[in-house]
Structures are given as structure tokens and as C-alpha cells.
Motif scaffolding. Sequence first.
Motif, mmCIF file in Angstrom:
data_model
loop_
_atom_site.group_PDB
_atom_site.id
_atom_site.type_symbol
_atom_site.label_atom_id
_atom_site.label_comp_id
_atom_site.label_asym_id
_atom_site.label_seq_id
_atom_site.Cartn_x
_atom_site.Cartn_y
_atom_site.Cartn_z
ATOM 1 N N GLU A 48 0.827 -1.208 0.000
ATOM 2 C CA GLU A 48 0.000 0.000 0.000
ATOM 3 C C GLU A 48 0.863 1.259 0.000
ATOM 4 O O GLU A 48 0.586 2.215 -0.723
ATOM 5 C CB GLU A 48 -0.910 -0.027 1.234
ATOM 6 C CG GLU A 48 -1.934 1.061 1.273
ATOM 7 C CD GLU A 48 -2.840 0.934 2.486
ATOM 8 O OE1 GLU A 48 -3.565 1.901 2.738
ATOM 9 O OE2 GLU A 48 -2.802 -0.103 3.164
ATOM 10 N N ILE A 49 1.935 1.261 0.798
ATOM 11 C CA ILE A 49 2.842 2.412 0.868
ATOM 12 C C ILE A 49 3.566 2.590 -0.458
ATOM 13 O O ILE A 49 3.695 3.693 -0.967
ATOM 14 C CB ILE A 49 3.850 2.239 2.022
ATOM 15 C CG1 ILE A 49 3.135 2.337 3.375
ATOM 16 C CG2 ILE A 49 4.957 3.269 1.938
ATOM 17 C CD1 ILE A 49 3.994 1.947 4.558
ATOM 18 N N LYS A 50 4.027 1.474 -1.029
ATOM 19 C CA LYS A 50 4.790 1.552 -2.275
ATOM 20 C C LYS A 50 3.928 2.044 -3.436
ATOM 21 O O LYS A 50 4.430 2.668 -4.369
ATOM 22 C CB LYS A 50 5.390 0.186 -2.601
ATOM 23 C CG LYS A 50 6.481 0.243 -3.630
ATOM 24 C CD LYS A 50 7.294 -1.026 -3.600
ATOM 25 C CE LYS A 50 8.292 -1.042 -4.709
ATOM 26 N NZ LYS A 50 9.556 -0.479 -4.354
ATOM 27 N N GLY A 51 2.624 1.817 -3.371
ATOM 28 C CA GLY A 51 1.727 2.249 -4.434
ATOM 29 C C GLY A 51 1.473 3.748 -4.454
ATOM 30 O O GLY A 51 0.980 4.283 -5.441
ATOM 31 N N LEU A 52 1.805 4.446 -3.370
ATOM 32 C CA LEU A 52 1.575 5.892 -3.294
ATOM 33 C C LEU A 52 2.801 6.658 -3.793
ATOM 34 O O LEU A 52 3.925 6.171 -3.704
ATOM 35 C CB LEU A 52 1.268 6.295 -1.845
ATOM 36 C CG LEU A 52 -0.005 5.703 -1.242
ATOM 37 C CD1 LEU A 52 -0.082 6.011 0.236
ATOM 38 C CD2 LEU A 52 -1.224 6.227 -1.962
ATOM 39 N N HIS A 53 2.588 7.865 -4.288
ATOM 40 C CA HIS A 53 3.677 8.721 -4.761
ATOM 41 C C HIS A 53 4.555 9.136 -3.584
ATOM 42 O O HIS A 53 4.074 9.306 -2.466
ATOM 43 C CB HIS A 53 3.094 9.958 -5.453
ATOM 44 C CG HIS A 53 4.118 10.770 -6.161
ATOM 45 N ND1 HIS A 53 4.774 11.806 -5.558
ATOM 46 C CD2 HIS A 53 4.622 10.677 -7.416
ATOM 47 C CE1 HIS A 53 5.639 12.334 -6.411
ATOM 48 N NE2 HIS A 53 5.555 11.667 -7.548
ATOM 49 N N GLN A 54 5.853 9.325 -3.809
ATOM 50 C CA GLN A 54 6.790 9.616 -2.729
ATOM 51 C C GLN A 54 6.472 10.903 -1.980
ATOM 52 O O GLN A 54 6.731 11.003 -0.794
ATOM 53 C CB GLN A 54 8.218 9.676 -3.262
ATOM 54 C CG GLN A 54 8.801 8.315 -3.510
ATOM 55 C CD GLN A 54 10.285 8.385 -3.787
ATOM 56 O OE1 GLN A 54 10.827 9.437 -4.086
ATOM 57 N NE2 GLN A 54 10.942 7.247 -3.697
ATOM 58 N N GLN A 55 5.918 11.897 -2.634
ATOM 59 C CA GLN A 55 5.612 13.171 -1.980
ATOM 60 C C GLN A 55 4.221 13.198 -1.366
ATOM 61 O O GLN A 55 3.807 14.217 -0.821
ATOM 62 C CB GLN A 55 5.754 14.323 -2.984
ATOM 63 C CG GLN A 55 7.129 14.431 -3.591
ATOM 64 C CD GLN A 55 8.209 14.666 -2.549
ATOM 65 O OE1 GLN A 55 7.992 15.377 -1.586
ATOM 66 N NE2 GLN A 55 9.360 14.049 -2.734
ATOM 67 N N ASN A 56 3.505 12.094 -1.450
ATOM 68 C CA ASN A 56 2.143 12.031 -0.943
ATOM 69 C C ASN A 56 2.137 12.075 0.583
ATOM 70 O O ASN A 56 2.898 11.367 1.246
ATOM 71 C CB ASN A 56 1.485 10.736 -1.436
ATOM 72 C CG ASN A 56 -0.005 10.713 -1.175
ATOM 73 O OD1 ASN A 56 -0.508 11.415 -0.311
ATOM 74 N ND2 ASN A 56 -0.702 9.893 -1.938
ATOM 75 N N PHE A 57 1.256 12.902 1.144
ATOM 76 C CA PHE A 57 1.147 13.027 2.600
ATOM 77 C C PHE A 57 0.708 11.710 3.234
ATOM 78 O O PHE A 57 1.189 11.329 4.303
ATOM 79 C CB PHE A 57 0.157 14.144 2.952
ATOM 80 C CG PHE A 57 -0.103 14.257 4.412
ATOM 81 C CD1 PHE A 57 0.839 14.834 5.257
ATOM 82 C CD2 PHE A 57 -1.278 13.782 4.970
ATOM 83 C CE1 PHE A 57 0.617 14.938 6.616
ATOM 84 C CE2 PHE A 57 -1.513 13.878 6.320
ATOM 85 C CZ PHE A 57 -0.568 14.456 7.149
ATOM 86 N N GLN A 58 -0.217 11.003 2.591
ATOM 87 C CA GLN A 58 -0.703 9.727 3.142
ATOM 88 C C GLN A 58 0.418 8.694 3.223
ATOM 89 O O GLN A 58 0.476 7.907 4.156
ATOM 90 C CB GLN A 58 -1.840 9.175 2.275
ATOM 91 C CG GLN A 58 -3.121 9.951 2.387
ATOM 92 C CD GLN A 58 -3.754 9.813 3.771
ATOM 93 O OE1 GLN A 58 -3.285 9.074 4.615
ATOM 94 N NE2 GLN A 58 -4.818 10.561 3.987
ATOM 95 N N ARG A 59 1.319 8.723 2.242
ATOM 96 C CA ARG A 59 2.453 7.793 2.264
ATOM 97 C C ARG A 59 3.345 8.061 3.470
ATOM 98 O O ARG A 59 3.728 7.149 4.190
ATOM 99 C CB ARG A 59 3.269 7.934 0.976
ATOM 100 C CG ARG A 59 4.535 7.090 0.957
ATOM 101 C CD ARG A 59 5.367 7.432 -0.272
ATOM 102 N NE ARG A 59 6.711 6.939 -0.158
ATOM 103 C CZ ARG A 59 7.215 5.970 -0.908
ATOM 104 N NH1 ARG A 59 6.479 5.375 -1.803
ATOM 105 N NH2 ARG A 59 8.460 5.595 -0.747
#
Length: 155
Positions: A91-102
Motif C-alpha cells: 500500500e505504501i509503495k503504491g503511493l507517490h513519494q511526496q504524498n502526505f498519506q504515504r
Amino acid sequence: MVMYYQVKFEDGIYYICSKSRINKTTTSISVRYTGGAWYSATIIASNTEDRTFLVKRVGHKQHSCYFCKKVLFQLPRHWFKIHFREPEVREIKGLHQQNFQRRKKINDLRKKGDFEYNQLSVDRENIVMRNSNMADRKLVLAPHAWGMRGKNFEH
């Protein structure tokens, strides 16, 4: 032998000075800079008898892996290489690196790993959420925040 210190000022500038330019009090350290003015600073390293510097690692701390309980410096890199099959890591890897949720999910997983490490630690040093300058700090368990905090800390 002359004692030298490497210090870091609050604005990020590093400076090497002799012991005579440092004023240590119980709460802070101030250094006399080139113009004669005193500035607060942090001691990064000092020289030993053989004139080499003993460097303390500043600003980096180890965290415990939630999955394998190893203590590491680069936790997200470890997760992506070793535990890439875990649903939380996917789930973490699927988010963009600058994403707050990540960033929030990485912090939550890091805190959970540190929390479990602290619960299992009997004779080891606890991983605390924030370091304190107090030598004999009292720690309390903060399960709602997944970590150990100083006794006097309030939300």
C-alpha cells in the motif's frame, strides 16, 4: 594537548574551535564565533589524544522493523527490499513519494515497530519518540501514539 571541538550552529554552519571558545552551562552550550559574539551550538565531535575526531551521529536514530524486529537506520528501504509482499508495504509503495498519506503510513508503521520493540525490551535501551537532554528521563507508554514519551509530555 589542545582540545578542539567541531560544533554546529542553529543555522546549520559547522565550526572547529578550541575548548577556550566554548561556554558550557547546565542547559546550553554557546560558542564564541569570529566576531566575538556568542551563539548557541551543538557539539558534533571532539579530538582525542591522536588528534582524530570522534564523531557522534547526530540527527539519525535507529528504528525497529515491525515485521522482523531488526533495528535499522533505513527502515522504508528495508521494507521495500525485504518485506515487499506485506500488504502494508504494498500500500505504501503504491503511493507517490511526496504524498502526505504515504508519509503518514510510513510513520505509523515505524511507530508500531518501535512500540512493539519497547514492549519486548527488558535490558535494552528503549526507542523513544523524541530525544531529551535529561539524562535520567522517566518514560511512559503512550499506546494511543504507538510509542514511548517523556513523563511530562502533554498533547
